[in-house]
Design an enzyme around this catalytic site. Structure first.
Site, short mmCIF file in Angstrom:
data_model
loop_
_atom_site.label_atom_id
_atom_site.label_comp_id
_atom_site.label_asym_id
_atom_site.label_seq_id
_atom_site.Cartn_x
_atom_site.Cartn_y
_atom_site.Cartn_z
N ASP A 1 -11.93 16.16 -19.19
CA ASP A 1 -10.68 15.98 -18.43
C ASP A 1 -10.95 15.05 -17.26
OD1 ASP A 1 -8.00 16.47 -17.83
OD2 ASP A 1 -8.23 18.64 -17.97
N HIS B 1 -6.51 7.62 -14.85
CA HIS B 1 -6.37 9.07 -14.62
C HIS B 1 -7.24 9.89 -15.56
CE1 HIS B 1 -2.83 9.08 -11.84
NE2 HIS B 1 -2.83 7.83 -12.23
C1 GDG Z 1 -3.78 13.53 -16.60
C2 GDG Z 1 -5.29 13.73 -16.82
C3 GDG Z 1 -5.53 14.32 -14.41
C4 GDG Z 1 1.71 22.27 -17.07
N1 GDG Z 1 2.56 23.14 -17.64
C5 GDG Z 1 3.71 23.06 -16.96
C6 GDG Z 1 3.56 22.12 -15.94
N2 GDG Z 1 2.32 21.65 -16.03
C7 GDG Z 1 1.75 20.69 -15.08
C8 GDG Z 1 0.61 21.32 -14.32
C9 GDG Z 1 -0.11 20.09 -13.80
C10 GDG Z 1 0.17 19.07 -14.90
O1 GDG Z 1 1.21 19.59 -15.71
C11 GDG Z 1 -1.03 18.87 -15.79
O2 GDG Z 1 -1.94 18.09 -15.09
P1 GDG Z 1 -3.45 17.99 -15.52
O3 GDG Z 1 -4.16 17.31 -14.43
O4 GDG Z 1 -3.97 19.37 -15.75
O5 GDG Z 1 -3.49 17.22 -16.92
P2 GDG Z 1 -2.80 15.93 -17.67
O6 GDG Z 1 -1.36 16.14 -17.92
O7 GDG Z 1 -3.62 15.73 -18.89
O8 GDG Z 1 -2.99 14.72 -16.65
C12 GDG Z 1 -5.85 14.74 -15.83
C13 GDG Z 1 -4.08 13.97 -14.27
O9 GDG Z 1 -3.63 13.04 -15.24
C14 GDG Z 1 -3.78 13.39 -12.89
O10 GDG Z 1 -4.55 12.27 -12.63
O11 GDG Z 1 -5.85 15.38 -13.54
O12 GDG Z 1 -7.24 14.87 -15.99
O13 GDG Z 1 -5.55 14.16 -18.17
O14 GDG Z 1 0.46 19.64 -12.61
O15 GDG Z 1 1.13 22.16 -13.35
N3 GDG Z 1 4.53 21.80 -15.05
C15 GDG Z 1 5.73 22.44 -15.19
N4 GDG Z 1 5.94 23.37 -16.17
C16 GDG Z 1 4.97 23.70 -17.07
O16 GDG Z 1 5.18 24.55 -17.93
N5 GDG Z 1 6.72 22.15 -14.33
#
Ligand code: GDG
Length: 493
Positions: A368, A160
Site C-alpha cells: 500500500d 499515491h
Molecule cells: C490510494 C493509495 C494512499 C473506505 N470505505 C469507505 C470510505 N473509505 C475511505 C477511507 C479512506 C479511503 O477510503 C481509502 O484510502 P486508503 O489510503 O486506505 O486507500 P486507497 O483508496 O487505495 O488510496 C493509498 C491513498 O491513495 C492516498 O494517497 O494512502 O495507499 O492506494 O479515507 O476512509 N469512505 C467512506 N465510506 C466508506 O465506506 N465515506
C-alpha cells in the site's frame, strides 16, 4: 502554512468530491482537504463517456475558492486508459503483482494518447506562474506532454501508490519511456523512502542517471528533484467526526451488535492489494488457535465495492463472501456469528463511529502506498481508552506508525498472534502506543503534506534553467529525444 500567490492547479483522474460525505478513495480525501483550504483549479475526467470524449466540452463548477473542471472520454479512451492500462497494467505492477499485470500495445497507446489529449485541454487554462500538481499513476506522461505544448511553469508529480523495484518495473514494455517521461516533472514525490529509492535506482541503472545530493537526479542536462511526502489526513476534523451525533449513533449500533464482545474492524476499498483474504485467514487462525475467543470477538469488514467492472475485483468479492460464509459456518453458534462483511459504503462520520466502537483495527495490505484508514482509526480513538492498530509491514504508513502491532500480512500465524495480543493488551500499553501514533497522525496532516509538496515545487527551479522558453527543447535533448520521440509516434492525427 505556505502563503502562496501562485494559483494551485491539481490534475487527477477523478476530481472531487469536496464534501465530507465523499466516496471511498484516499486521493480524493487528501486533495479535497487541501483545496478546501487553499482554493484553485482541479482538472480531471468527469467519469462519463460520450461520443466526443476528450475532444468534447469542458464542464466547470465553482465551490467557494475552487473551480472543478472536467471532461469526458470516449468509451474507447476510458476502456484503454482507465480500465486497461491504469488498472490492469500499472496498478498491479506497481503493487508488485507481476503475476496478474497485463501488458498490451493497444492500451499503452491509448494511455499515452489520453495523456496527450488531457495536456491539450489543460494547456489553455494554465498561467505561467501556476503551480501545477499532477497526481498519480494515471498521468505519468502528462508533464512531458505539457512541456511539449510549450508550458514552462512549474509542474510537480505525486505518486499515491507504491513504486515497485526496477526488477519488477523492467517487465513493463514501456518502462523506459514511462520513467523518462517522469523526468519532465520538476518535482517527483513519493509516499516513502522505499518508493523514492526504487525510482532513483531505476534511473541510475537504466537511464545512466547521476544521483546528486538533496534527492536530485540528473540525466543529461535535466535535473529532477525527488522527495518523500507521506500523505496525511485532516486529523482534527476526523476526530471531530468521531464525536459527532452520527458517529455516536453508529458507535452505539456497532457496540449493540457486538453485545459486550470485542469488536475487530477492517475498512478497505475492495481491492486485492489490501490483503482482505489473508486477513480473513488470519482471523480464522485466531479462532482455531485460541478457542477462548469463541463467543468473545466479532469481526466486521467494511469493503465497499470498487472497480467492479474488472474481473479480478468481481472475483475477489465472490471469494471474500464465500470465505466469510465458511468461517461463520465453521465457528458460529446459535447466539454468535464471528464475522460480517458489508460491501456498502458509509459516510465519513459513520465510519468514524465504527472505528471508535472497535477495540482492534486490522490494516493488513499486501502492499500500500500509505493507507489512510490506519491514520483515521488512530484519529477516531478516545485517547483515554484507545483501540489497537494492527498494521502490515508493507503499508507506507508503517514508516510513521511503528507503534502499531506490525505484522506480515501473508502469515496467518503472525496475524492471529497479533490479534490475540491486541485483544488482551492492558490499558496502559494501549494508551502508550496510541499516544505515539496520534502524535504523528495529528502532526503529519493532509495540510502539511500539501504545503510540503508545494513549497518544494515552488522552491525548485533546477530543472528549468530556461531564459527563453523557445530554448526549452534544446536544453533537454536527452529527454526529448528518448521520451517524446516515442510519444510522437503514437500521437493521434
Ligand atoms: C490510494 C493509495 C494512499 C473506505 N470505505 C469507505 C470510505 N473509505 C475511505 C477511507 C479512506 C479511503 O477510503 C481509502 O484510502 P486508503 O489510503 O486506505 O486507500 P486507497 O483508496 O487505495 O488510496 C493509498 C491513498 O491513495 C492516498 O494517497 O494512502 O495507499 O492506494 O479515507 O476512509 N469512505 C467512506 N465510506 C466508506 O465506506 N465515506
Amino acid at each position: 502554512m505556505t502563503e502562496s500567490m501562485n494559483r494551485l492547479v491539481f490534475v487527477s483522474n477523478r476530481v472531487g468530491p469536496l464534501g465530507d460525505e465523499g466516496k471511498a478513495g484516499g486521493l480524493a480525501v487528501g486533495l479535497a482537504d487541501a483545496l478546501r483550504r487553499r482554493g484553485g483549479l482541479w482538472f480531471g475526467w468527469s467519469g462519463e463517456t460520450s461520443e466526443e470524449g476528450l475532444g468534447g466540452e469542458l464542464r466547470s463548477e465553482t465551490h467557494d475558492k475552487t473551480e472543478l473542471v472536467t471532461v469526458d472520454m470516449t468509451e474507447e479512451e476510458a476502456q484503454g486508459f482507465y480500465l486497461h492500462y491504469a488498472n490492469r497494467t500499472l496498478w498491479p505492477l506497481l503493487h508488485y503483482r507481476l503475476d496478474i499485470a497485463e501488458f498490451d500495445r493497444d492500451s499503452d497507446r491509448t494511455y499515452r494518447a489520453v495523456n496527450h489529449r488531457f495536456a491539450q485541454r489543460l494547456r489553455p487554462l494554465l498561467k505561467d506562474d501556476d503551480l501545477v500538481w499532477v497526481h498519480d499513476y494515471h498521468f505519468f506522461y502528462l508533464g512531458a506532454e505539457l512541456r511539449e505544448q510549450g508550458y514552462t511553469g512549474r509542474i510537480g508529480f505525486f505518486l499515491h501508490i507504491p513504486f515497485c523495484p526496477p526488477e519488477i518495473l523492467g517487465a513493463l514494455p514501456a518502462s523506459l519511456d514511462l520513467v523518462s517521461a517522469m523526468l519532465a516533472y520538476d518535482v517527483v514525490g513519493f509516499q516513502t523512502e522505499t518508493d523514492r529509492r526504487n525510482f532513483v535506482t531505476y534511473c541510475v541503472q537504466e537511464l545512466e542517471a547521476e544521483e546528486l545530493d538533496d534527492g536530485l537526479v540528473r540525466v543529461g542536462e535535466r535535473l529532477t528533484k525527488t522527495a518523500t511526502f507521506p500523505i496525511g489526513i485532516d486529523a482534527e476534523g476526523f476526530a471531530e467526526f468521531a464525536r459527532s451525533a452520527e458517529a455516536q449513533e453508529h458507535q452505539a449500533m456497532v457496540q449493540g451488535m457486538a453485545n459486550g464482545r470485542a469488536q475487530i474492524v477492517g475498512v478497505d476499498r475492495m481491492d486485492y492489494s489490501k490483503g482482505i483474504i489473508q486477513r480473513f485467514r488470519g482471523f480464522e487462525q485466531l479462532l482455531e488457535d485460541y478457542p477462548e475467543t469463541h463467543g468473545q470477538v466479532r469481526f466486521l469488514q467494511v469493503a465497499p465495492v470498487s472497480r467492479g467492472q474488472l474481473d479480478a475485483y468481481a472475483e475477489l468479492r465472490v471469494e471474500l463472501e464465500q470465505l466469510a460464509g465458511n468461517i461463520n459456518g465453521r465457528f458460529a453458534t446459535l447466539d454468535w456469528a464471528p464475522m460480517q462483511i458489508l460491501t456498502r459504503g458509509f459516510t465519513r462520520k459513520a465510519l468514524a463511529g465504527i472505528y471508535r466502537a472497535s477495540r482492534v483495527c486490522m490494516v493488513t495490505p499486501l502492499r500500500d502506498g500509505m493507507n489512510l484508514v490506519a491514520k483515521e482509526y488512530v484519529a477516531a480513538q478516545d485517547p483515554e481508552d484507545p483501540g489497537v492498530l494492527i498494521l502490515s509491514r508493507f503499508a507506507g504508513a508503517k514508516a510513521e506508525l511503528g507503534a502499531a502491532l506490525i505484522v506480515n500480512p501473508y502469515s496467518s500465524d503472525d496475524v492471529s498472534r497479533a490479534l490475540h495480543y491486541a485483544l488482551t493488551m492492558p490499558l496502559d500499553e494501549r494508551r502508550r502506543r496510541h499516544a505515539l501514533m496520534a502524535e504523528k497522525v495529528f502532526q503529519n496532516t493532509a495540510a502539511r503534506w500539501c504545503d510540503g509538496f508545494l513549497e518544494t515545487l515552488k522552491a525548485f527551479d533546477g530543472g528549468r534553467h530556461v531564459d527563453n522558453p523557445d530554448d526549452a527543447i534544446l536544453q533537454k535533448p536527452w529527454l526529448w529525444d528518448k521520451a517524446l520521440r516515442l510519444l510522437g509516434a503514437v500521437r493521434p492525427g
